[in-house]
Design a protein around this motif. Structure first.
Motif, PDB file in Angstrom:
ATOM      1  N   GLU A  78       0.674  -1.232  -0.112  1.00  0.00           N
ATOM      2  CA  GLU A  78      -0.068   0.152   0.064  1.00  0.00           C
ATOM      3  C   GLU A  78       0.678   1.282  -0.022  1.00  0.00           C
ATOM      4  OE1 GLU A  78      -2.819   1.284   3.389  1.00  0.00           O
ATOM      5  OE2 GLU A  78      -3.975  -0.097   2.051  1.00  0.00           O
ATOM      6  N   ASP A  79       2.026   1.242   0.923  1.00  0.00           N
ATOM      7  CA  ASP A  79       2.995   2.308   0.816  1.00  0.00           C
ATOM      8  C   ASP A  79       4.331   1.893   1.054  1.00  0.00           C
ATOM      9  OD1 ASP A  79       3.012   2.129   3.405  1.00  0.00           O
ATOM     10  OD2 ASP A  79       1.340   3.416   3.719  1.00  0.00           O
ATOM     11  N   ASP A  80       5.276   2.967   1.117  1.00  0.00           N
ATOM     12  CA  ASP A  80       6.718   2.294   1.391  1.00  0.00           C
ATOM     13  C   ASP A  80       6.946   1.721   2.827  1.00  0.00           C
ATOM     14  OD1 ASP A  80       7.335   3.403  -1.039  1.00  0.00           O
ATOM     15  OD2 ASP A  80       8.140   5.038  -0.599  1.00  0.00           O
ATOM     16  N   VAL A  81       6.196   2.245   3.697  1.00  0.00           N
ATOM     17  CA  VAL A  81       6.298   1.671   4.943  1.00  0.00           C
ATOM     18  C   VAL A  81       5.776   0.116   4.987  1.00  0.00           C
ATOM     19  CG1 VAL A  81       5.789   1.884   7.364  1.00  0.00           C
ATOM     20  CG2 VAL A  81       6.152   3.818   6.227  1.00  0.00           C
ATOM     21  N   TYR A  82       4.649  -0.189   4.591  1.00  0.00           N
ATOM     22  CA  TYR A  82       4.277  -1.469   4.538  1.00  0.00           C
ATOM     23  C   TYR A  82       5.214  -2.390   3.801  1.00  0.00           C
ATOM     24  CZ  TYR A  82       0.100  -0.290   6.842  1.00  0.00           C
ATOM     25  OH  TYR A  82      -0.803   0.370   7.914  1.00  0.00           O
ATOM     26  N   LYS A  83       5.643  -1.872   2.574  1.00  0.00           N
ATOM     27  CA  LYS A  83       6.663  -2.681   1.548  1.00  0.00           C
ATOM     28  C   LYS A  83       7.909  -3.091   2.428  1.00  0.00           C
ATOM     29  CE  LYS A  83       5.065  -0.633  -2.884  1.00  0.00           C
ATOM     30  NZ  LYS A  83       5.328   0.345  -3.965  1.00  0.00           N
ATOM     31  N   ARG A  84       8.571  -2.248   3.202  1.00  0.00           N
ATOM     32  CA  ARG A  84       9.576  -2.445   3.883  1.00  0.00           C
ATOM     33  C   ARG A  84       9.449  -3.559   4.838  1.00  0.00           C
ATOM     34  NH1 ARG A  84      11.090   3.280   2.893  1.00  0.00           N
ATOM     35  NH2 ARG A  84       9.795   3.985   4.563  1.00  0.00           N
ATOM     36  N   LEU A  85       8.183  -3.368   5.585  1.00  0.00           N
ATOM     37  CA  LEU A  85       7.920  -4.413   6.763  1.00  0.00           C
ATOM     38  C   LEU A  85       7.307  -5.642   6.260  1.00  0.00           C
ATOM     39  CD1 LEU A  85       7.331  -4.493   9.970  1.00  0.00           C
ATOM     40  CD2 LEU A  85       5.076  -3.695   9.410  1.00  0.00           C
ATOM     41  N   TYR A  86       6.706  -5.612   5.159  1.00  0.00           N
ATOM     42  CA  TYR A  86       6.077  -7.000   4.673  1.00  0.00           C
ATOM     43  C   TYR A  86       6.753  -7.733   3.314  1.00  0.00           C
ATOM     44  CZ  TYR A  86       2.387  -6.007   7.931  1.00  0.00           C
ATOM     45  OH  TYR A  86       1.573  -5.621   8.893  1.00  0.00           O
ATOM     46  N   LEU A  87       7.400  -7.015   2.770  1.00  0.00           N
ATOM     47  CA  LEU A  87       8.120  -7.666   1.373  1.00  0.00           C
ATOM     48  C   LEU A  87       9.750  -7.862   1.436  1.00  0.00           C
ATOM     49  CD1 LEU A  87       5.731  -5.835  -1.376  1.00  0.00           C
ATOM     50  CD2 LEU A  87       5.450  -8.004  -0.019  1.00  0.00           C
ATOM     51  N   TYR A  88      10.108  -8.986   1.350  1.00  0.00           N
ATOM     52  CA  TYR A  88      11.628  -9.363   1.298  1.00  0.00           C
ATOM     53  C   TYR A  88      11.836  -9.960   0.009  1.00  0.00           C
ATOM     54  CZ  TYR A  88      10.422  -8.352   6.111  1.00  0.00           C
ATOM     55  OH  TYR A  88      10.107  -7.788   7.443  1.00  0.00           O
ATOM     56  N   HIS A  89      13.434  -9.713  -0.121  1.00  0.00           N
ATOM     57  CA  HIS A  89      13.982 -10.443  -1.442  1.00  0.00           C
ATOM     58  C   HIS A  89      14.605 -11.598  -1.123  1.00  0.00           C
ATOM     59  CE1 HIS A  89      12.489  -7.503  -4.437  1.00  0.00           C
ATOM     60  NE2 HIS A  89      12.964  -6.637  -3.353  1.00  0.00           N
ATOM     61  N   ASP A  90      14.698 -12.015   0.060  1.00  0.00           N
ATOM     62  CA  ASP A  90      15.153 -13.422   0.426  1.00  0.00           C
ATOM     63  C   ASP A  90      14.224 -13.839   1.643  1.00  0.00           C
ATOM     64  OD1 ASP A  90      16.424 -12.745   3.402  1.00  0.00           O
ATOM     65  OD2 ASP A  90      17.621 -11.567   2.037  1.00  0.00           O
ATOM     66  N   ALA A  91      14.148 -15.402   1.645  1.00  0.00           N
ATOM     67  CA  ALA A  91      13.411 -16.073   2.562  1.00  0.00           C
ATOM     68  C   ALA A  91      14.016 -15.773   4.288  1.00  0.00           C
ATOM     69  CB  ALA A  91      13.603 -17.598   2.502  1.00  0.00           C
ATOM     70  N   GLU A  92      15.367 -15.766   4.422  1.00  0.00           N
ATOM     71  CA  GLU A  92      16.318 -15.462   5.643  1.00  0.00           C
ATOM     72  C   GLU A  92      15.404 -14.137   6.231  1.00  0.00           C
ATOM     73  OE1 GLU A  92      17.633 -16.509   2.899  1.00  0.00           O
ATOM     74  OE2 GLU A  92      18.154 -18.614   3.346  1.00  0.00           O
ATOM     75  N   GLY A  93      15.450 -13.209   5.335  1.00  0.00           N
ATOM     76  CA  GLY A  93      15.245 -11.765   6.061  1.00  0.00           C
ATOM     77  C   GLY A  93      13.558 -11.883   6.436  1.00  0.00           C
ATOM     78  N   CYS A  94      12.717 -12.530   5.630  1.00  0.00           N
ATOM     79  CA  CYS A  94      11.383 -12.643   5.939  1.00  0.00           C
ATOM     80  C   CYS A  94      11.012 -13.353   7.230  1.00  0.00           C
ATOM     81  CB  CYS A  94      10.652 -13.162   4.784  1.00  0.00           C
ATOM     82  SG  CYS A  94       8.906 -13.413   5.276  1.00  0.00           S
ATOM     83  N   CYS A  95      11.834 -14.417   7.132  1.00  0.00           N
ATOM     84  CA  CYS A  95      11.700 -15.501   8.541  1.00  0.00           C
ATOM     85  C   CYS A  95      12.100 -15.082   9.750  1.00  0.00           C
ATOM     86  CB  CYS A  95      12.479 -16.890   7.914  1.00  0.00           C
ATOM     87  SG  CYS A  95      11.518 -17.947   6.793  1.00  0.00           S
ATOM     88  N   SER A  96      13.398 -14.275   9.514  1.00  0.00           N
ATOM     89  CA  SER A  96      14.147 -13.699  10.781  1.00  0.00           C
ATOM     90  C   SER A  96      13.193 -12.706  11.241  1.00  0.00           C
ATOM     91  CB  SER A  96      15.485 -13.082  10.228  1.00  0.00           C
ATOM     92  OG  SER A  96      16.170 -12.651  11.507  1.00  0.00           O
ATOM     93  N   PHE A  97      12.521 -11.701  10.584  1.00  0.00           N
ATOM     94  CA  PHE A  97      11.973 -10.469  11.092  1.00  0.00           C
ATOM     95  C   PHE A  97      10.724 -11.080  11.745  1.00  0.00           C
ATOM     96  CE2 PHE A  97       8.893  -7.105  10.967  1.00  0.00           C
ATOM     97  CZ  PHE A  97       9.666  -5.891  11.428  1.00  0.00           C
ATOM     98  N   TRP A  98       9.982 -11.989  11.086  1.00  0.00           N
ATOM     99  CA  TRP A  98       8.654 -12.346  11.424  1.00  0.00           C
ATOM    100  C   TRP A  98       8.393 -13.530  12.483  1.00  0.00           C
ATOM    101  CZ3 TRP A  98       4.144  -9.299  11.278  1.00  0.00           C
ATOM    102  CH2 TRP A  98       4.281  -8.382  10.383  1.00  0.00           C
ATOM    103  N   PHE A  99       9.606 -14.324  12.560  1.00  0.00           N
ATOM    104  CA  PHE A  99       9.328 -15.631  13.240  1.00  0.00           C
ATOM    105  C   PHE A  99      10.425 -15.793  14.057  1.00  0.00           C
ATOM    106  CE2 PHE A  99       6.855 -16.085   9.072  1.00  0.00           C
ATOM    107  CZ  PHE A  99       5.579 -15.881   9.713  1.00  0.00           C
ATOM    108  N   GLY A 100      11.465 -14.657  14.121  1.00  0.00           N
ATOM    109  CA  GLY A 100      12.553 -14.913  15.003  1.00  0.00           C
ATOM    110  C   GLY A 100      13.803 -15.763  14.543  1.00  0.00           C
TER     111      GLY A 100
END
Length: 243
Positions: A78-100
């Motif tokens: 929806e905007d740049d803030v949400y993109k930075r919070l929810y969209l990632y370019h590697d699995a590790e970055g997404c997993c680490s931020f959201w699931f520890g």
């Protein structure tokens, strides 16, 4: 976010977030660059990373892992803030931020690959082929709070412009965008009109009221993450105890 999450020494980070943990810092290797430099060199930290086909990961809070694909809910971009919070370019970055950080290995091993394929530009596909591909996808049964792939989706979901919103390659991707939980009356949030607080990531504070985005109350998982009965609880979780 930088003043809250970034530190010049590991000791500062550990003292603030993990004061009782004996093996902190867990890793002390010197950082020589940012992980995205291989495909977006010299971009400022404030820039939103460019989307890359098949290399976008977003969290699926229902399955406790991340999904690899472009069929993320529209509000995540929806905007740049949400993109930075929810969209990632590697699995590790997404997993680490959201699931520890301690769940990265399990999360990465359970990554869901799902992408809404654009078949309109496929030169060798007939209209019948394209229709068959769409009918085989998962879609939300909105009135029943579940997803299905029986080919009986409402006709409007097959219209141009609607397929990217309503059709998915997997049940998990569908459930990540729509509520797949049949909720009883007792499961509905009991927050009253006057004591609901939700985070505003653009102003770094919490807002009191009921005009929060609809997706924040999509199901119990999102409600527990975004809706609070006190300003203190909301601010502490999203912006830190000293905010």
């Amino acid at each position: 976010f930088e003043k809250w999450y970034l530190f010049t020494t590991g000791e500062e980070c550990c003292t603030k977030f993990f004061p009782s943990t004996s093996n902190c810092p867990y890793e002390s290797s010197v950082q020589t660059g940012y992980y995205w430099e291989s495909y977006a060199e010299n971009n400022p930290n404030s820039d939103v990373l460019p989307p890359i086909d098949q290399d976008t990961y977003y969290p699926d809070l229902h399955s406790n892992t991340c999904i690899n694909g472009k069929d993320y809910p529209a509000w995540m971009a929806e905007d740049d803030v949400y993109k930075r919070l929810y969209l990632y370019h590697d699995a590790e970055g997404c997993c680490s931020f959201w699931f520890g950080s301690f769940s990265v290995s399990e999360c990465v091993s359970n990554i869901i690959v799902s992408d809404v394929t654009d078949t309109t530009g496929t030169t060798n596909s007939t209209e019948e082929d394209i229709a068959a591909q769409l009918l085989a996808k998962w879609y939300p049964v909105l009135q029943e709070s579940r997803c299905a792939n029986d080919g009986n989706m409402p006709s409007f979901m097959l219209f141009d412009g609607f397929t990217d919103w309503y059709l998915f390659n997997s049940m998990s991707a569908c459930c990540g965008a729509f509520d797949c939980t049949r909720q009883s009356i007792s499961e509905v949030s009991t927050l009253s009109v006057g004591d609901t607080y939700y985070p505003d990531l653009q102003s770094n504070t919490c807002i009191k009221g009921k005009d929060y985005p609809k997706w924040m109350a999509e199901d119990d998982v999102y409600k527990s993450l975004y809706l609070y009965s006190s300003a203190e609880a909301c601010c502490t979780f999203w912006f830190g105890s000293s905010a």
